[in-house]
Enzyme design. Structure first.
Site, PDB file in Angstrom:
ATOM      1  N   ARG A   1       1.690   6.072  17.205  1.00 42.07           N
ATOM      2  CA  ARG A   1       1.683   7.014  15.974  1.00 42.07           C
ATOM      3  C   ARG A   1       1.974   8.468  16.356  1.00 42.07           C
ATOM      4  O   ARG A   1       2.728   8.974  15.594  1.00 42.07           O
ATOM      5  CB  ARG A   1       0.065   7.394  15.545  1.00 42.07           C
TER       6      ARG A   1
ATOM      7  N   ASP B   1       0.838  -1.202  -0.181  1.00 48.71           N
ATOM      8  CA  ASP B   1      -0.148  -0.139  -0.005  1.00 48.71           C
ATOM      9  C   ASP B   1       0.729   1.323  -0.049  1.00 48.71           C
ATOM     10  O   ASP B   1       0.935   2.140  -0.746  1.00 48.71           O
ATOM     11  CB  ASP B   1      -0.924  -0.020   1.233  1.00 48.71           C
TER      12      ASP B   1
ATOM     13  N   SER C   1      -6.397  -6.732   8.019  1.00 53.93           N
ATOM     14  CA  SER C   1      -5.273  -5.762   8.083  1.00 53.93           C
ATOM     15  C   SER C   1      -4.541  -5.899   9.501  1.00 53.93           C
ATOM     16  O   SER C   1      -4.990  -5.853  10.453  1.00 53.93           O
ATOM     17  CB  SER C   1      -5.951  -4.458   8.033  1.00 53.93           C
TER      18      SER C   1
ATOM     19  N   ASP D   1      -6.085   6.441  12.760  1.00 55.88           N
ATOM     20  CA  ASP D   1      -4.781   6.605  12.690  1.00 55.88           C
ATOM     21  C   ASP D   1      -4.482   8.186  11.795  1.00 55.88           C
ATOM     22  O   ASP D   1      -3.457   8.879  12.091  1.00 55.88           O
ATOM     23  CB  ASP D   1      -3.965   5.514  11.973  1.00 55.88           C
TER      24      ASP D   1
HETATM   25  N1  ARG Z   1      -8.386   0.180  15.991  1.00 56.05           N
HETATM   26  C1  ARG Z   1      -7.060   0.053  16.318  1.00 56.05           C
HETATM   27  C2  ARG Z   1      -6.588   1.795  16.822  1.00 56.05           C
HETATM   28  O1  ARG Z   1      -7.606   2.538  16.314  1.00 56.05           O
HETATM   29  C3  ARG Z   1      -6.058  -0.293  15.461  1.00 56.05           C
HETATM   30  C4  ARG Z   1      -5.813   0.297  14.245  1.00 56.05           C
HETATM   31  C5  ARG Z   1      -4.988  -0.168  13.183  1.00 56.05           C
HETATM   32  N2  ARG Z   1      -4.939  -1.457  13.104  1.00 56.05           N
HETATM   33  C6  ARG Z   1      -4.906  -2.284  11.813  1.00 56.05           C
HETATM   34  N3  ARG Z   1      -5.025  -3.715  12.052  1.00 56.05           N
HETATM   35  N4  ARG Z   1      -4.720  -1.772  10.828  1.00 56.05           N
HETATM   36  O2  ARG Z   1      -5.858   1.978  17.448  1.00 56.05           O
END
Ligand code: ARG
Length: 418
Positions: free
Chosen positions: A96, A16, A179, A125
């Site tokens: 993050r 990606d 994911s 994110d």
């Molecule tokens: N829902 C979780 C959060 O907002 C994980 C997000 C990312 N995870 C992923 N498998 N893409 O912190």
């Protein structure tokens, strides 16, 4: 002719973000700077460098941020015992802010005008990256290709990748099963078959923990030492924060500790289903609470507990770099000066069982007071007066209601009248 603008991309090395990289070069006519952080996701990162270079990137930053991640983000968060909605240990959310900080830093170092990330327009994110960048360097532009480009499906994305000579490794002809986001604190799984909240995760999905039925039949004992709220040694060995977490992940994983399957509320308004494995973090949380149980004043502990959901929500929603999170952190950190000592635990088939705690210098626990034997500095007769005064308003309340409305008493239980 306008000079080519530079954009720093948070680049994982995966398909990606490789597509994003090419798309930025094409659509934004940008010179892309690739930034890949090692935060313990367990992927081999030199291949990310090679892949970026193959896409024509000249400036590639691959940085090992494991130590900084645990010391400056994970540990401070664990001082607060943070849990989102009672279950989620915030493994993705806490990573993050560090990525945002390095994006802003590398942008400054390379004189880039913008940063870009691969978070979609539906998740948390994007907020964590972009609120972070806004707080750290308001002059930077942020590009979120997922919100900008016209691709409507996975198929279209893959077609674009093929057109532009991007290697589609591993036969990803459809959507991946789900994911995955991994770092030293956790592995998270979302999407794919997990989108139906009634569908159980496949047993083969989990990467970091064994199934309970495969966990050892004998418990494992361990000793965690805390200094000012932080775990500093395991079984007598002084370790750096990332080493503590790595070792707790290994032990917890072996004993099937820290799997969670939940539905959470995303900040943008939708509910989502996620599965998480956080073996080391689950041990750490339990142990830290046990350490605090001995060393924190009651009111301080309860004050912290009251603030915790708010603090967790700030991290979840992307406000790590906000003044309110920083103010809360100062308060939390100030409470931790006494949180030193040792906790003994047993790991057994998904359970973290505290079996002892001690703090020679900071324990507020007084055996001579708590004892069932007659003890020092405590007069049991005082408790009578204490209860009388606490009961005063309850008596008055009841008396008033009896005289004004006379609420019916509940009927006696039939067993009593027989
Ligand atoms: N829902 C979780 C959060 O907002 C994980 C997000 C990312 N995870 C992923 N498998 N893409 O912190």
């Amino acid at each position: 002719m306008s000079p080519r603008s530079r954009i720093v991309l948070a680049y994982s090395g995966g398909l990606d973000t490789s597509i994003i990289l090419r798309w930025l070069q094409q659509e934004h006519n940008a010179e892309v700077v690739a930034f890949t952080a090692d935060i313990g996701q367990g992927a081999e990162l030199e291949s990310a460098r090679a892949r970026a270079q193959a896409l024509g990137v000249k400036l590639v930053f691959v940085e090992d941020l494991c130590e900084e991640f645990v010391r400056e983000y994970v540990y401070p968060m664990f001082r607060a015992n943070a849990l989102y909605e009672g279950e989620y240990l915030l493994g993705t959310a806490i990573a993050r802010p560090l990525i945002a900080k390095r994006l802003a830093g590398i942008a400054r170092e390379t004189e880039a005008v913008a940063v870009a990330h691969g978070a979609t327009g539906k998740g948390n994110d994007q907020l964590r990256f972009e609120l972070g960048i806004a707080a750290l360097d308001p002059t930077l532009k942020v590009i979120a290709p997922w919100r900008e480009w016209q691709f409507q499906s996975r198929q279209e994305l893959l077609a674009y990748a093929r057109q532009h000579g991007i290697d589609i490794a591993g036969g990803t002809d459809g959507a991946p099963p789900c994911s995955i986001d991994a770092n030293l604190l956790h592995v998270s799984y979302e999407g794919g078959i997990l989108e139906d909240p009634w569908t159980a995760p496949e047993a083969t999905m989990w990467q970091r923990t064994v199934a309970l039925e495969k966990a050892p039949a004998t418990p494992e004992e361990l000793l965690l030492e805390f200094h000012r709220g932080d775990a500093v040694a395991l079984n007598g060995n002084t370790l750096r924060p990332a080493e503590v977490l790595t070792e707790l992940n290994r032990l917890g994983g072996m004993h099937g500790i820290g799997r969670v399957d939940l539905v959470e509320n995303r900040y943008i308004g939708m509910k989502s289903r996620g599965c998480y494995e956080t073996p080391g973090g689950t041990i750490l949380l339990k142990a830290h609470r046990a350490m605090e149980s001995l060393t924190l004043d009651r009111e301080v502990a309860h004050l912290k507990d009251g603030l915790m959901p708010r603090y967790a929500e700030l991290i979840y929603n992307g406000y790590w770099w906000s003044p309110e999170r920083q103010a809360l952190q100062q308060l939390i950190d100030a409470t931790q000066h006494s949180v030193s000592g040792e906790v003994r635990l047993q790991l057994y088939r998904g359970n973290v069982i505290v079996s002892g705690r001690r703090s020679p210098e900071h324990s507020l626990y007084r055996q001579d007071i708590a004892t069932f034997e007659a003890g020092a500095d405590y007069d049991q007769q005082d408790a009578g007066g204490f209860i009388n005064l606490q009961a005063l308003r309850l008596r008055l309340n009841r008396q008033l209601r009896l005289s004004v409305t006379a609420p019916p008493m509940p009927p006696p239980h039939p067993d009593v009248t027989r």
